[in-house]
Motif scaffolding. Sequence first.
Motif, PDB file in Angstrom:
ATOM      1  N   ILE A 137       0.867  -1.229  -0.007  1.00 18.92           N
ATOM      2  CA  ILE A 137       0.089  -0.046  -0.061  1.00 18.92           C
ATOM      3  C   ILE A 137       1.008   1.230  -0.083  1.00 18.92           C
ATOM      4  O   ILE A 137       1.402   1.575   0.820  1.00 18.92           O
ATOM      5  CB  ILE A 137      -0.962  -0.192   1.329  1.00 18.92           C
ATOM      6  N   PRO A 138       1.095   1.687  -1.041  1.00 16.83           N
ATOM      7  CA  PRO A 138       2.003   3.038  -1.348  1.00 16.83           C
ATOM      8  C   PRO A 138       1.351   4.258  -0.772  1.00 16.83           C
ATOM      9  O   PRO A 138       0.083   4.320  -1.088  1.00 16.83           O
ATOM     10  CB  PRO A 138       2.561   3.056  -2.592  1.00 16.83           C
ATOM     11  N   THR A 139       1.990   5.016   0.101  1.00 24.32           N
ATOM     12  CA  THR A 139       1.217   6.416   0.564  1.00 24.32           C
ATOM     13  C   THR A 139       2.062   7.317   0.536  1.00 24.32           C
ATOM     14  O   THR A 139       2.858   7.843   1.448  1.00 24.32           O
ATOM     15  CB  THR A 139       0.411   6.293   1.828  1.00 24.32           C
ATOM     16  N   GLY A 140       2.464   7.893  -0.801  1.00 21.54           N
ATOM     17  CA  GLY A 140       3.493   9.042  -0.729  1.00 21.54           C
ATOM     18  C   GLY A 140       5.016   8.310  -0.386  1.00 21.54           C
ATOM     19  O   GLY A 140       5.460   7.459  -0.887  1.00 21.54           O
ATOM     20  N   HIS A 141       5.434   8.981   0.659  1.00 22.82           N
ATOM     21  CA  HIS A 141       6.848   8.629   1.122  1.00 22.82           C
ATOM     22  C   HIS A 141       6.844   7.540   2.056  1.00 22.82           C
ATOM     23  O   HIS A 141       7.806   7.341   2.781  1.00 22.82           O
ATOM     24  CB  HIS A 141       7.430   9.752   1.862  1.00 22.82           C
ATOM     25  N   ILE A 142       5.479   7.022   2.247  1.00 20.90           N
ATOM     26  CA  ILE A 142       5.594   5.848   3.226  1.00 20.90           C
ATOM     27  C   ILE A 142       4.779   4.605   2.388  1.00 20.90           C
ATOM     28  O   ILE A 142       3.873   4.750   1.673  1.00 20.90           O
ATOM     29  CB  ILE A 142       4.556   6.009   4.342  1.00 20.90           C
ATOM     30  N   ILE A 143       5.531   3.288   2.571  1.00 18.53           N
ATOM     31  CA  ILE A 143       4.901   1.911   1.905  1.00 18.53           C
ATOM     32  C   ILE A 143       4.651   1.284   3.169  1.00 18.53           C
ATOM     33  O   ILE A 143       5.430   0.858   3.918  1.00 18.53           O
ATOM     34  CB  ILE A 143       5.962   1.354   1.157  1.00 18.53           C
ATOM     35  N   SER A 144       3.431   0.797   3.365  1.00 19.50           N
ATOM     36  CA  SER A 144       2.842  -0.008   4.241  1.00 19.50           C
ATOM     37  C   SER A 144       2.635  -1.321   3.491  1.00 19.50           C
ATOM     38  O   SER A 144       1.552  -1.400   2.650  1.00 19.50           O
ATOM     39  CB  SER A 144       1.644   0.759   4.917  1.00 19.50           C
ATOM     40  N   GLU A 145       3.275  -2.379   3.909  1.00 21.88           N
ATOM     41  CA  GLU A 145       3.168  -3.730   3.053  1.00 21.88           C
ATOM     42  C   GLU A 145       2.900  -5.087   4.216  1.00 21.88           C
ATOM     43  O   GLU A 145       3.289  -4.933   5.311  1.00 21.88           O
ATOM     44  CB  GLU A 145       4.626  -3.997   2.504  1.00 21.88           C
ATOM     45  N   ARG A 146       1.630  -5.665   4.056  1.00 24.35           N
ATOM     46  CA  ARG A 146       1.324  -6.765   4.668  1.00 24.35           C
ATOM     47  C   ARG A 146       2.071  -7.869   4.397  1.00 24.35           C
ATOM     48  O   ARG A 146       1.790  -8.291   3.083  1.00 24.35           O
ATOM     49  CB  ARG A 146      -0.152  -6.930   4.818  1.00 24.35           C
ATOM     50  N   ARG A 147       2.667  -8.736   5.128  1.00 25.34           N
ATOM     51  CA  ARG A 147       3.034 -10.205   4.762  1.00 25.34           C
ATOM     52  C   ARG A 147       2.543 -11.227   6.001  1.00 25.34           C
ATOM     53  O   ARG A 147       3.157 -11.085   7.371  1.00 25.34           O
ATOM     54  CB  ARG A 147       4.554 -10.101   4.565  1.00 25.34           C
ATOM     55  N   ASN A 148       1.388 -11.559   5.813  1.00 24.08           N
ATOM     56  CA  ASN A 148       0.742 -12.561   6.839  1.00 24.08           C
ATOM     57  C   ASN A 148       0.259 -11.768   7.943  1.00 24.08           C
ATOM     58  O   ASN A 148      -0.366 -10.855   8.025  1.00 24.08           O
ATOM     59  CB  ASN A 148       1.365 -13.843   6.977  1.00 24.08           C
ATOM     60  N   ASP A 149       0.837 -11.911   9.081  1.00 23.71           N
ATOM     61  CA  ASP A 149       0.231 -11.180  10.416  1.00 23.71           C
ATOM     62  C   ASP A 149       1.741 -10.046  10.757  1.00 23.71           C
ATOM     63  O   ASP A 149       1.577  -9.534  11.907  1.00 23.71           O
ATOM     64  CB  ASP A 149       0.519 -12.108  11.602  1.00 23.71           C
ATOM     65  N   VAL A 150       2.500  -9.585   9.762  1.00 24.55           N
ATOM     66  CA  VAL A 150       3.397  -8.554  10.012  1.00 24.55           C
ATOM     67  C   VAL A 150       3.103  -7.357   8.864  1.00 24.55           C
ATOM     68  O   VAL A 150       2.848  -7.826   7.687  1.00 24.55           O
ATOM     69  CB  VAL A 150       4.722  -9.021   9.460  1.00 24.55           C
ATOM     70  N   CYS A 151       3.300  -6.290   9.553  1.00 26.75           N
ATOM     71  CA  CYS A 151       3.254  -5.182   8.908  1.00 26.75           C
ATOM     72  C   CYS A 151       4.612  -4.479   8.632  1.00 26.75           C
ATOM     73  O   CYS A 151       5.173  -4.138   9.676  1.00 26.75           O
ATOM     74  CB  CYS A 151       2.086  -4.099   9.492  1.00 26.75           C
ATOM     75  N   ILE A 152       4.844  -4.258   7.658  1.00 26.82           N
ATOM     76  CA  ILE A 152       6.365  -3.709   7.320  1.00 26.82           C
ATOM     77  C   ILE A 152       6.189  -2.222   6.701  1.00 26.82           C
ATOM     78  O   ILE A 152       5.356  -1.936   5.700  1.00 26.82           O
ATOM     79  CB  ILE A 152       7.142  -4.407   6.161  1.00 26.82           C
ATOM     80  N   ILE A 153       6.502  -1.346   7.504  1.00 20.03           N
ATOM     81  CA  ILE A 153       6.487   0.166   7.150  1.00 20.03           C
ATOM     82  C   ILE A 153       7.806   0.438   6.713  1.00 20.03           C
ATOM     83  O   ILE A 153       8.780   0.661   7.527  1.00 20.03           O
ATOM     84  CB  ILE A 153       5.792   0.738   8.221  1.00 20.03           C
ATOM     85  N   THR A 154       7.955   1.011   5.534  1.00 17.23           N
ATOM     86  CA  THR A 154       9.027   1.592   4.758  1.00 17.23           C
ATOM     87  C   THR A 154       9.011   3.178   4.709  1.00 17.23           C
ATOM     88  O   THR A 154       8.325   3.510   4.030  1.00 17.23           O
ATOM     89  CB  THR A 154       9.339   0.677   3.481  1.00 17.23           C
ATOM     90  N   LEU A 155      10.069   3.818   5.139  1.00 13.61           N
ATOM     91  CA  LEU A 155      10.318   5.021   4.732  1.00 13.61           C
ATOM     92  C   LEU A 155      10.979   5.107   3.581  1.00 13.61           C
ATOM     93  O   LEU A 155      11.835   4.520   3.027  1.00 13.61           O
ATOM     94  CB  LEU A 155      11.133   5.734   6.007  1.00 13.61           C
ATOM     95  N   ASN A 156      10.165   5.896   2.378  1.00 14.84           N
ATOM     96  CA  ASN A 156      10.293   5.963   0.999  1.00 14.84           C
ATOM     97  C   ASN A 156      10.634   6.970   0.222  1.00 14.84           C
ATOM     98  O   ASN A 156       9.896   7.455  -0.371  1.00 14.84           O
ATOM     99  CB  ASN A 156       9.233   4.848   0.565  1.00 14.84           C
ATOM    100  N   ASP A 157      11.860   7.685   0.306  1.00 14.82           N
ATOM    101  CA  ASP A 157      12.313   8.624  -0.442  1.00 14.82           C
ATOM    102  C   ASP A 157      14.054   8.181  -0.449  1.00 14.82           C
ATOM    103  O   ASP A 157      14.645   9.153  -0.225  1.00 14.82           O
ATOM    104  CB  ASP A 157      12.100   9.958   0.468  1.00 14.82           C
ATOM    105  N   PRO A 158      14.172   7.401  -1.291  1.00 19.86           N
ATOM    106  CA  PRO A 158      15.698   6.773  -1.199  1.00 19.86           C
ATOM    107  C   PRO A 158      16.733   7.710  -1.836  1.00 19.86           C
ATOM    108  O   PRO A 158      17.836   7.658  -1.527  1.00 19.86           O
ATOM    109  CB  PRO A 158      15.446   5.463  -1.991  1.00 19.86           C
ATOM    110  N   GLU A 159      16.260   8.530  -2.780  1.00 15.00           N
ATOM    111  CA  GLU A 159      17.211   9.375  -3.434  1.00 15.00           C
ATOM    112  C   GLU A 159      17.649  10.519  -2.697  1.00 15.00           C
ATOM    113  O   GLU A 159      18.875  10.781  -2.570  1.00 15.00           O
ATOM    114  CB  GLU A 159      16.427  10.143  -4.651  1.00 15.00           C
TER     115      GLU A 159
END
Length: 265
Positions: free
Chosen positions: A5-27
């Motif tokens: 689930i991309p939300t601008g500079h944050i990506i929230s990803e579900r893998r089964n019962d885990v939520c991975i929240i990624t800070l996403n402005d890599p450049e």
Amino acid sequence: MSEDIPTGHIISERRNDVCIITLNDPERLNPLSDEMRGALVPALEAAMWDNSVRVVVLTGAGGNFTAGADIRQLSVSGHPDPLRSRRRLVPLHRAVELIAAGPKPVITAVEGACFGAGLSFAAASDFVIADETARFGAAFGKIGLTADCGLIWSLPQRVGRTLARDLMFTGRPVKIEEAERIGLVDRQVPAGIALASALEKVAEYRSIAPLSIAAMKSAFAQGPGSLAEALALEQQQQPMLSMTSDHAEGINAFREKRSTSFTGN
């Protein structure tokens, strides 16, 4: 189940019962811009209050966790604006509250830069896994500011008061070997596998009742108070937990010599 689930500079990803929240402005090394702050809090809140989520993993995109504050946004008006500074702290403070005291365990997976408020996030986490490229720093004083996002509370709990003072008063960078030795990092891993290692760590939490973890996180967040305060908190928490379905499940599983199947109820 896997859902991105991309939300601008944050990506929230579900893998089964885990939520991975990624800070996403890599450049730009994932700086904590106003946009990223605004997206991070809803992502954390959604994960914390979703009963199907057992663990939250916080990480950064592109080989870095975060370089800290977005320098371009620190002073955009050309003159001091303390009210703006206070407003900008609000979402960061909420994020730290959720990381430190929210009901789900938070594992922070660090690669590359972990500076400023990023260090605060890591220090407030329940477990920190960092790869050999990771480097940490609290250089707030080098731009005339105080350590923020609760670092003065969280860092001494990890490394001790004297060393915490030194790291904040000097702003010196800390490489992975020292970070692991002093307790800032809980587990060092080879380059590129911090996130994978965090997902392996998740398995260790699954045998523990979710409400038990939530109660213990709440207690830890209230700080190392007196023994009397700790015992009083137990008097509040333990009777409530004794009435949960998970408590009954744990007792039955023990008697029946089988694995537990906790539901968070």
